[in-house]
Design a protein around this motif. Structure first.
Motif, PDB file in Angstrom:
ATOM      1  N   LEU A  50      57.930 -17.075  61.277  1.00 41.57           N
ATOM      2  CA  LEU A  50      56.473 -17.132  61.241  1.00 41.57           C
ATOM      3  C   LEU A  50      55.846 -15.977  62.027  1.00 41.57           C
ATOM      4  N   LYS A  51      56.504 -15.550  63.092  1.00 39.49           N
ATOM      5  CA  LYS A  51      55.990 -14.399  63.846  1.00 39.49           C
ATOM      6  C   LYS A  51      56.042 -13.139  62.981  1.00 39.49           C
ATOM      7  N   TYR A  52      57.096 -13.007  62.174  1.00 41.98           N
ATOM      8  CA  TYR A  52      57.165 -11.870  61.250  1.00 41.98           C
ATOM      9  C   TYR A  52      55.985 -11.923  60.279  1.00 41.98           C
ATOM     10  N   VAL A  53      55.700 -13.116  59.765  1.00 42.29           N
ATOM     11  CA  VAL A  53      54.556 -13.263  58.857  1.00 42.29           C
ATOM     12  C   VAL A  53      53.258 -12.912  59.578  1.00 42.29           C
ATOM     13  N   LYS A  54      53.101 -13.427  60.801  1.00 42.35           N
ATOM     14  CA  LYS A  54      51.875 -13.185  61.568  1.00 42.35           C
ATOM     15  C   LYS A  54      51.663 -11.697  61.834  1.00 42.35           C
ATOM     16  N   ASP A  55      52.732 -11.003  62.215  1.00 48.20           N
ATOM     17  CA  ASP A  55      52.607  -9.593  62.616  1.00 48.20           C
ATOM     18  C   ASP A  55      52.572  -8.631  61.436  1.00 48.20           C
ATOM     19  N   LYS A  56      53.349  -8.929  60.405  1.00 46.64           N
ATOM     20  CA  LYS A  56      53.556  -7.951  59.331  1.00 46.64           C
ATOM     21  C   LYS A  56      52.787  -8.243  58.036  1.00 46.64           C
ATOM     22  N   LEU A  57      52.518  -9.506  57.763  1.00 45.29           N
ATOM     23  CA  LEU A  57      51.962  -9.850  56.453  1.00 45.29           C
ATOM     24  C   LEU A  57      50.573 -10.475  56.518  1.00 45.29           C
ATOM     25  N   ALA A  58      50.338 -11.309  57.533  1.00 46.10           N
ATOM     26  CA  ALA A  58      49.088 -12.066  57.586  1.00 46.10           C
ATOM     27  C   ALA A  58      47.837 -11.193  57.697  1.00 46.10           C
ATOM     28  N   PRO A  59      47.844 -10.124  58.509  1.00 42.98           N
ATOM     29  CA  PRO A  59      46.607  -9.340  58.621  1.00 42.98           C
ATOM     30  C   PRO A  59      46.105  -8.808  57.282  1.00 42.98           C
ATOM     31  N   ALA A  60      46.995  -8.272  56.476  1.00 42.32           N
ATOM     32  CA  ALA A  60      46.589  -7.732  55.176  1.00 42.32           C
ATOM     33  C   ALA A  60      46.122  -8.828  54.230  1.00 42.32           C
ATOM     34  N   ALA A  61      46.600 -10.066  54.479  1.00 43.33           N
ATOM     35  CA  ALA A  61      46.215 -11.196  53.625  1.00 43.33           C
ATOM     36  C   ALA A  61      44.971 -11.899  54.147  1.00 43.33           C
ATOM     37  N   GLY A  62      44.422 -11.404  55.266  1.00 41.75           N
ATOM     38  CA  GLY A  62      43.231 -12.024  55.832  1.00 41.75           C
ATOM     39  C   GLY A  62      43.500 -13.373  56.460  1.00 41.75           C
ATOM     40  N   LEU A  63      44.725 -13.588  56.937  1.00 41.41           N
ATOM     41  CA  LEU A  63      45.124 -14.875  57.508  1.00 41.41           C
ATOM     42  C   LEU A  63      45.382 -14.717  59.002  1.00 41.41           C
ATOM     43  N   LYS A  64      44.799 -15.613  59.797  1.00 42.36           N
ATOM     44  CA  LYS A  64      45.019 -15.623  61.241  1.00 42.36           C
ATOM     45  C   LYS A  64      45.896 -16.824  61.593  1.00 42.36           C
ATOM     46  N   LEU A  65      46.994 -16.566  62.275  1.00 40.79           N
ATOM     47  CA  LEU A  65      47.948 -17.625  62.610  1.00 40.79           C
ATOM     48  C   LEU A  65      48.044 -17.806  64.117  1.00 40.79           C
ATOM     49  N   GLU A  66      48.161 -19.049  64.536  1.00 36.77           N
ATOM     50  CA  GLU A  66      48.524 -19.385  65.918  1.00 36.77           C
ATOM     51  C   GLU A  66      49.816 -20.184  65.853  1.00 36.77           C
ATOM     52  N   ILE A  67      50.825 -19.722  66.569  1.00 41.61           N
ATOM     53  CA  ILE A  67      52.147 -20.349  66.528  1.00 41.61           C
ATOM     54  C   ILE A  67      52.349 -21.169  67.797  1.00 41.61           C
ATOM     55  N   VAL A  68      52.705 -22.446  67.613  1.00 37.84           N
ATOM     56  CA  VAL A  68      52.968 -23.343  68.745  1.00 37.84           C
ATOM     57  C   VAL A  68      54.422 -23.797  68.642  1.00 37.84           C
ATOM     58  N   GLU A  69      55.217 -23.505  69.663  1.00 33.24           N
ATOM     59  CA  GLU A  69      56.644 -23.818  69.624  1.00 33.24           C
ATOM     60  C   GLU A  69      56.944 -25.166  70.271  1.00 33.24           C
ATOM     61  N   LYS A 260      61.817 -13.356  52.273  1.00 32.66           N
ATOM     62  CA  LYS A 260      63.200 -13.547  51.810  1.00 32.66           C
ATOM     63  C   LYS A 260      64.106 -12.446  52.364  1.00 32.66           C
ATOM     64  N   LYS A 261      63.643 -11.209  52.282  1.00 37.53           N
ATOM     65  CA  LYS A 261      64.435 -10.080  52.791  1.00 37.53           C
ATOM     66  C   LYS A 261      64.594 -10.156  54.311  1.00 37.53           C
ATOM     67  N   PHE A 262      63.514 -10.533  55.007  1.00 33.55           N
ATOM     68  CA  PHE A 262      63.589 -10.668  56.464  1.00 33.55           C
ATOM     69  C   PHE A 262      64.646 -11.698  56.849  1.00 33.55           C
ATOM     70  N   ILE A 263      64.667 -12.828  56.173  1.00 27.13           N
ATOM     71  CA  ILE A 263      65.652 -13.880  56.473  1.00 27.13           C
ATOM     72  C   ILE A 263      67.064 -13.368  56.209  1.00 27.13           C
ATOM     73  N   GLN A 264      67.266 -12.728  55.077  1.00 29.91           N
ATOM     74  CA  GLN A 264      68.603 -12.229  54.733  1.00 29.91           C
ATOM     75  C   GLN A 264      69.081 -11.169  55.718  1.00 29.91           C
ATOM     76  N   ASP A 265      68.192 -10.230  56.063  1.00 27.44           N
ATOM     77  CA  ASP A 265      68.578  -9.137  56.957  1.00 27.44           C
ATOM     78  C   ASP A 265      68.777  -9.618  58.390  1.00 27.44           C
ATOM     79  N   THR A 266      67.977 -10.567  58.824  1.00 24.20           N
ATOM     80  CA  THR A 266      68.002 -11.002  60.218  1.00 24.20           C
ATOM     81  C   THR A 266      69.147 -11.954  60.513  1.00 24.20           C
ATOM     82  N   TYR A 267      69.423 -12.874  59.596  1.00 25.37           N
ATOM     83  CA  TYR A 267      70.354 -13.961  59.905  1.00 25.37           C
ATOM     84  C   TYR A 267      71.706 -13.858  59.223  1.00 25.37           C
ATOM     85  N   GLN A 268      71.846 -12.922  58.309  1.00 24.18           N
ATOM     86  CA  GLN A 268      73.166 -12.587  57.751  1.00 24.18           C
ATOM     87  C   GLN A 268      73.962 -13.821  57.295  1.00 24.18           C
ATOM     88  N   GLY A 269      73.282 -14.708  56.558  1.00 22.56           N
ATOM     89  CA  GLY A 269      73.971 -15.874  56.004  1.00 22.56           C
ATOM     90  C   GLY A 269      73.913 -17.118  56.879  1.00 22.56           C
TER      91      GLY A 269
END
Length: 275
Positions: A50-69, A260-269
């Protein structure tokens, strides 16, 4: 004196104007907060995704996210029910169904699958599942859906046999054959990685394995298959909010090729995109 009174009046006017401006700012801040989608997550991998979405994708989509762990599997649903969250992303459909039946969460709606975290068996004492000694202690998740899932994983890998038809609803009472005379130690899922020093093996949920720096794809003695796995983790909202524009936008981003690519590249299966 008149000049002094006039000066004081001017200062008071400015002060009142300032208070009015402050009130306007507060209203704007409240409105801005209404534009934010507040999502509860488990830190890994959900929070990272979700942080990847918040930092890389959400701004261009006009979406503001707050992440609570959260570090448990209960509070994200409780706080969503209470309206303290707009959505959560940490659970699979069977867990939500069990939560709804046991804790009353009928107002929660599962919206969309995002990824699969294969459940795995880990050990600090043996390097092969066949090497588990007679009488070995195996820690398992204590929540109903993941306990049955853990026992099914052991059955699928020839460690034990369950009563016919119980499937992933199994408990320790449903173990029909236990040739190694294993002892099962149910623990809260978050405690399972720490239990590895005290037990012979532990069946650990994917997110907690990753938090403990385990690599499911290489460290697990046995690992669930991803294909046809019913335990995909996904986005949950309150019923009636499925069509909310912010929620729909987040769902679109989570289902997109970039994630999908972020998940594949980051977690390697070790974490696998749901689609």
């Amino acid at each position: 004196m008149r000049k002094l009174i006039g000066a004081l009046a001017a200062v008071l006017t400015l002060a009142l104007a300032g208070c009015g401006a402050s009130g306007g700012t507060g209203t704007q801040q409240a409105a801005a907060k209404d534009d934010v989608l507040k999502v509860g997550v488990s830190p890994v991998p959900h929070g990272e995704i979700l942080k990847y979405v918040k930092d890389k994708l959400a701004p261009a989509a006009g979406l503001k996210l707050e992440i609570v762990e959260f570090t448990d599997y209960v509070q994200p649903n409780v706080q969503l029910q209470e309206g303290r969250l707009d959505a959560n992303y940490f659970q699979h459909r069977p867990y939500l169904k069990d939560f709804q039946s046991s804790k009353g969460g009928e107002e929660l709606a599962y919206l969309q699958d995002v990824h699969v975290e294969p459940l795995g068996l880990y050990s600090r004492k043996v390097t092969d599942v066949a090497a588990l000694a007679s009488g070995a202690t195996v820690a398992v998740p204590n929540d109903a859906t993941n306990l049955g899932r853990a026992l099914k994983l052991l059955e699928d890998n020839g460690v034990l046999k369950l009563k016919p038809g119980v499937g992933t609803a199994a408990t320790e009472r449903d173990v029909a054959e236990n040739p190694k005379k294993l002892t099962f130690r149910p623990l809260e899922a978050a405690q399972l990685p720490r239990s590895l020093e005290d037990v012979d093996a532990a069946v650990i949920n994917g997110n907690y394995a990753l938090e403990a720096k385990l690599k499911p794809a290489s460290d697990a003695l046995v690992l669930e298959k991803a294909e046809g796995n019913p335990y995909a983790n996904g986005l949950v909202v309150l019923k009636g909010q499925e069509g909310d524009p912010k929620t729909k936008k987040l769902a679109e981003l989570l289902a997109g090729p970039e994630v999908k690519k972020f998940i594949q590249d980051t977690y390697q299966g070790s974490v696998i995109p749901a689609a």
